[in-house]
Design a protein around this motif. Structure first.
Motif, PDB file in Angstrom:
ATOM      1  N   LEU A 467      -9.483  -1.560   7.030  1.00 34.64           N
ATOM      2  CA  LEU A 467      -8.350  -1.249   7.897  1.00 34.64           C
ATOM      3  C   LEU A 467      -7.088  -1.963   7.423  1.00 34.64           C
ATOM      4  CD1 LEU A 467     -10.109  -1.408  11.396  1.00 34.64           C
ATOM      5  CD2 LEU A 467      -9.314   0.637  10.182  1.00 34.64           C
ATOM      6  N   VAL A 468      -7.223  -3.206   6.996  1.00 36.06           N
ATOM      7  CA  VAL A 468      -6.068  -3.943   6.483  1.00 36.06           C
ATOM      8  C   VAL A 468      -5.552  -3.289   5.201  1.00 36.06           C
ATOM      9  CG1 VAL A 468      -5.286  -6.152   5.522  1.00 36.06           C
ATOM     10  CG2 VAL A 468      -6.760  -6.119   7.551  1.00 36.06           C
ATOM     11  N   SER A 469      -6.468  -2.812   4.349  1.00 36.18           N
ATOM     12  CA  SER A 469      -6.060  -2.220   3.070  1.00 36.18           C
ATOM     13  C   SER A 469      -5.229  -0.958   3.256  1.00 36.18           C
ATOM     14  CB  SER A 469      -7.299  -1.898   2.224  1.00 36.18           C
ATOM     15  OG  SER A 469      -8.002  -0.774   2.737  1.00 36.18           O
ATOM     16  N   LEU A 470      -5.360  -0.291   4.409  1.00 34.65           N
ATOM     17  CA  LEU A 470      -4.586   0.920   4.663  1.00 34.65           C
ATOM     18  C   LEU A 470      -3.095   0.634   4.768  1.00 34.65           C
ATOM     19  CD1 LEU A 470      -6.882   2.727   7.279  1.00 34.65           C
ATOM     20  CD2 LEU A 470      -6.742   3.113   4.818  1.00 34.65           C
ATOM     21  N   THR A 471      -2.740  -0.611   5.038  1.00 34.47           N
ATOM     22  CA  THR A 471      -1.329  -0.989   5.166  1.00 34.47           C
ATOM     23  C   THR A 471      -0.742  -1.491   3.854  1.00 34.47           C
ATOM     24  OG1 THR A 471      -1.813  -3.304   5.759  1.00 34.47           O
ATOM     25  CG2 THR A 471      -1.827  -1.684   7.546  1.00 34.47           C
ATOM     26  N   LEU A 472      -1.545  -1.550   2.804  1.00 40.05           N
ATOM     27  CA  LEU A 472      -1.121  -2.135   1.534  1.00 40.05           C
ATOM     28  C   LEU A 472      -0.784  -1.046   0.512  1.00 40.05           C
ATOM     29  CD1 LEU A 472      -3.826  -4.954   1.291  1.00 40.05           C
ATOM     30  CD2 LEU A 472      -1.469  -5.158   2.117  1.00 40.05           C
ATOM     31  N   PRO A 473      -0.086  -1.409  -0.569  1.00 41.11           N
ATOM     32  CA  PRO A 473       0.216  -0.431  -1.625  1.00 41.11           C
ATOM     33  C   PRO A 473      -1.059   0.151  -2.225  1.00 41.11           C
ATOM     34  CG  PRO A 473       1.542  -2.413  -1.894  1.00 41.11           C
ATOM     35  CD  PRO A 473       0.543  -2.723  -0.825  1.00 41.11           C
ATOM     36  N   ASP A 474      -0.947   1.358  -2.738  1.00 42.18           N
ATOM     37  CA  ASP A 474      -2.103   2.020  -3.335  1.00 42.18           C
ATOM     38  C   ASP A 474      -2.598   1.236  -4.553  1.00 42.18           C
ATOM     39  OD1 ASP A 474      -2.001   4.044  -1.490  1.00 42.18           O
ATOM     40  OD2 ASP A 474      -0.764   5.358  -2.750  1.00 42.18           O
ATOM     41  N   PRO A 475      -3.917   1.191  -4.757  1.00 40.20           N
ATOM     42  CA  PRO A 475      -4.467   0.469  -5.909  1.00 40.20           C
ATOM     43  C   PRO A 475      -4.279   1.247  -7.198  1.00 40.20           C
ATOM     44  CG  PRO A 475      -6.220   1.547  -4.695  1.00 40.20           C
ATOM     45  CD  PRO A 475      -4.966   1.774  -3.907  1.00 40.20           C
ATOM     46  N   GLY A 476      -4.579   0.597  -8.313  1.00 44.21           N
ATOM     47  CA  GLY A 476      -4.502   1.216  -9.633  1.00 44.21           C
ATOM     48  C   GLY A 476      -4.046   0.243 -10.690  1.00 44.21           C
ATOM     49  N   PHE A 477      -2.979  -0.494 -10.393  1.00 43.12           N
ATOM     50  CA  PHE A 477      -2.400  -1.472 -11.311  1.00 43.12           C
ATOM     51  C   PHE A 477      -2.811  -2.868 -10.846  1.00 43.12           C
ATOM     52  CE2 PHE A 477       1.701  -3.785 -12.487  1.00 43.12           C
ATOM     53  CZ  PHE A 477       1.291  -4.045 -13.772  1.00 43.12           C
ATOM     54  N   ILE A 478      -2.728  -3.864 -11.714  1.00 44.18           N
ATOM     55  CA  ILE A 478      -3.236  -5.196 -11.421  1.00 44.18           C
ATOM     56  C   ILE A 478      -2.548  -5.850 -10.224  1.00 44.18           C
ATOM     57  CG2 ILE A 478      -1.696  -6.236 -13.146  1.00 44.18           C
ATOM     58  CD1 ILE A 478      -3.871  -8.369 -13.593  1.00 44.18           C
ATOM     59  N   LEU A 479      -1.253  -5.661 -10.060  1.00 51.01           N
ATOM     60  CA  LEU A 479      -0.547  -6.351  -8.972  1.00 51.01           C
ATOM     61  C   LEU A 479      -0.993  -5.864  -7.589  1.00 51.01           C
ATOM     62  CD1 LEU A 479       3.050  -6.696 -10.477  1.00 51.01           C
ATOM     63  CD2 LEU A 479       1.188  -8.371 -10.418  1.00 51.01           C
ATOM     64  N   PRO A 480      -1.025  -4.548  -7.316  1.00 40.90           N
ATOM     65  CA  PRO A 480      -1.596  -4.105  -6.035  1.00 40.90           C
ATOM     66  C   PRO A 480      -3.057  -4.500  -5.877  1.00 40.90           C
ATOM     67  CG  PRO A 480      -0.357  -2.327  -7.054  1.00 40.90           C
ATOM     68  CD  PRO A 480      -0.470  -3.407  -8.072  1.00 40.90           C
ATOM     69  N   GLY A 481      -3.792  -4.548  -6.995  1.00 40.76           N
ATOM     70  CA  GLY A 481      -5.190  -4.955  -6.918  1.00 40.76           C
ATOM     71  C   GLY A 481      -5.343  -6.378  -6.433  1.00 40.76           C
TER      72      GLY A 481
END
Length: 517
Positions: A467-481
């Motif tokens: 649920l918390v991850s839904l508010t975060l930038p989409d994954p793919g690159f190291i920084l959002p990860g």
């Protein structure tokens, strides 16, 4: 009931040098260093294009097909129980004989592997491959000496672990990764130097353990001389041909499946490697490390035939590994794409790799708890020299996993890999528990009571993290990860630890006591 088994020679026992908790923390620290440096190595390898990296991953499968039998698995699980049952003088003689025989066998296999590389690669890749066959053959021939290096390194690791010297052996894989990273950064971006970088890492992993062997008087002088205990070791190793064959049949099937250009795009082999790296990081740190620290003590209790202590140690091990594995399983299910993202150093990351790795890792995360039980229970059989029973269950489990792959991957896609592994792990854990119960009496009520509290708590922590991850930038690159793992993962882990404190689980209470010191 008391278990039946081969008569044990007289045992010379010594007081443990460290507590089990200290040994576990040392192994976990070494594993953490190894896995984190391994992720860095994977990140650097991820810069290479699919043509080079996919071919290299096929090539290193070849020595890895044999390393489990001749090195890590067979050595540790067969050699240590026999070694622990001997006095000091006989231990030294057995180590000399065993290392000499292992070197001779490796020389023969290395030569055969180099000569038969084309045939072996053809077995590993599909008829219409998405992998460069010629590059895979060339690198296979270059990396074959790695089998000798990892075998000798495992002899060193087994000797040190048997006497509960875990520090040097636990940090040896870190040396492998650091040396490989240096080679990847300094050497040219070619197939030749990618393969040589792997060998340089193998040399480093062996060399860093030699001073400790010498310091503790454990460095053997390899010799092809007979020793009566060698027969016991070989009898223990012989059943591993069954489980190793089944496991390698699984690996062969998976490699061919992933290299099928009509079913998967180029880069899928690399995506599988990403998922494997991340899963083994978590599994190695939170499951394998505690079990490795317990194994010499299991072997000593078995040699002493102290079965009440053996059963108590089994319960302790199951509680520890499942307490650690449960939240990691839930968090990986919720945050697999963010975990994969930390490997991608480029914003224009390879999408097929990312999608394959995320899907495979999500499914594998479900397998952490059942395979924690399998990992620990197998060692209880190896310690009692009941190898045949353990490897039979393992072999059947791996064959079943291949069948499940064939049934589930076409319909479930990448998630089918993990679902198949989970089902296989549950069935194997059930079979091993039944066999343990018949021989020694399994603490089933205590284990069930522990899992009933831990598993729902872990599921809640995973749900909160998602649920918390839904508010975060989409994954793919190291920084959002990194952001996703830090924020969503941190919140989820906080939920788990808070719940564990509220339930007064002894594992978290012990952790808090150590943190307050």
């Amino acid at each position: 009931m008391t278990p039946t088994g081969p008569a044990q020679p007289a045992v010379v026992t010594t007081a443990p040098r460290r507590s089990l908790r200290a040994n576990t923390l040392i192994v976990m620290a070494g594993t953490l260093g190894s896995r984190l440096s391994g992720i860095v190595r994977t990140m650097i390898m991820g810069i290479f294009g699919n043509a080079l990296l996919d071919a290299f991953l096929v090539a290193v499968r070849v020595p890895n097909l044999l390393r489990e039998l001749l090195a890590e698995g067979a050595l540790v699980n067969s050699f240590i129980p026999v070694y622990k049952s001997l006095d000091t003088a006989e231990r030294r003689k057995l180590a000399q004989t065993f290392s000499g025989v292992l070197i001779a066998v490796n020389l023969v296999l290395m030569a055969l592997g180099i000569l038969a590389a084309p045939l072996i690669v053809d077995l590993l890749i599909a008829a219409t491959p998405n992998v460069n066959r010629d590059a895979a053959i060339y690198m296979t021939q270059l990396v074959m000496p790695f089998l000798m290096l990892i075998s000798l390194s495992s002899v060193a690791m087994g000797l040190l672990n048997a006497d509960e010297h875990f520090k040097e052996s636990s940090f040896a894989p870190v040396a492998f990764n650091l040396a490989s990273i240096a080679a990847l950064l300094l050497l040219p971006d070619t197939a030749t130097w990618l393969a040589f970088g792997w060998l340089i890492g193998g040399v480093a992993q062996l060399l860093v353990q030699l001073p400790a062997l010498r310091r503790f008087g454990l460095l053997p002088a390899p010799a092809l001389q007979p020793h009566p205990a060698l027969t016991r070791v070989l009898k223990q190793m012989a059943p591993f041909t069954l489980t190793a064959g089944a496991r390698q049949f699984l690996n062969l099937y998976v490699t061919r499946l992933l290299s099928n250009g009509t079913q998967f795009p180029a880069g899928t082999q690399s995506g599988y490697f990403y998922a494997e790296t991340l899963f083994t990081t978590v599994n190695g740190l939170f499951v394998v490390s505690p079990v490795l620290a317990l194994f010499p003590r299991f072997s000593q209790h078995a040699a002493d035939r102290d079965w009440p202590a053996f059963r108590q140690l089994t319960l302790q091990g199951i509680r520890t590994t499942t307490f650690l594995a449960a939240p990691m399983s839930a968090l990986l299910v919720a945050l697999a794409p963010y975990a994969v993202s930390i490997i991608n150093l480029k914003a224009d990351f390879d999408v097929p790799r990312f999608q394959a790795a995320s899907g495979i890792l999500t499914g594998w995360a479900l397998a952490l708890i059942p395979w924690a039980l399998v990992t620990l229970l197998l060692r209880t059989f190896y310690a009692r020299e009941r190898t045949r029973e353990a490897v039979t269950v393992s072999a059947i489990g791996f064959v079943l996993e291949v069948v499940l792959y064939r049934l589930l991957v076409p319909s479930l896609g990448f998630l089918g890999f993990g679902i198949s592994t989970t089902i296989s792990g549950i069935l194997m854990a059930g079979a091993l528990t039944f066999m343990y119960r018949r021989a020694l009496g399994f603490p089933g009520r205590e284990v069930a009571g522990h899992l009933v509290r831990v598993v729902p708590l872990a599921a809640a922590s995973g749900l909160v993290a998602w649920l918390v991850s839904l508010t975060l930038p989409d994954p793919g690159f190291i920084l959002p990860g990194l952001l996703g793992l830090a924020v969503a993962g941190g919140v989820g882990l906080g939920v788990y630890l808070t719940g564990a404190l509220a339930l007064r689980l002894p594992e978290v209470a012990g952790l808090m006591r150590r943190l307050k010191r």
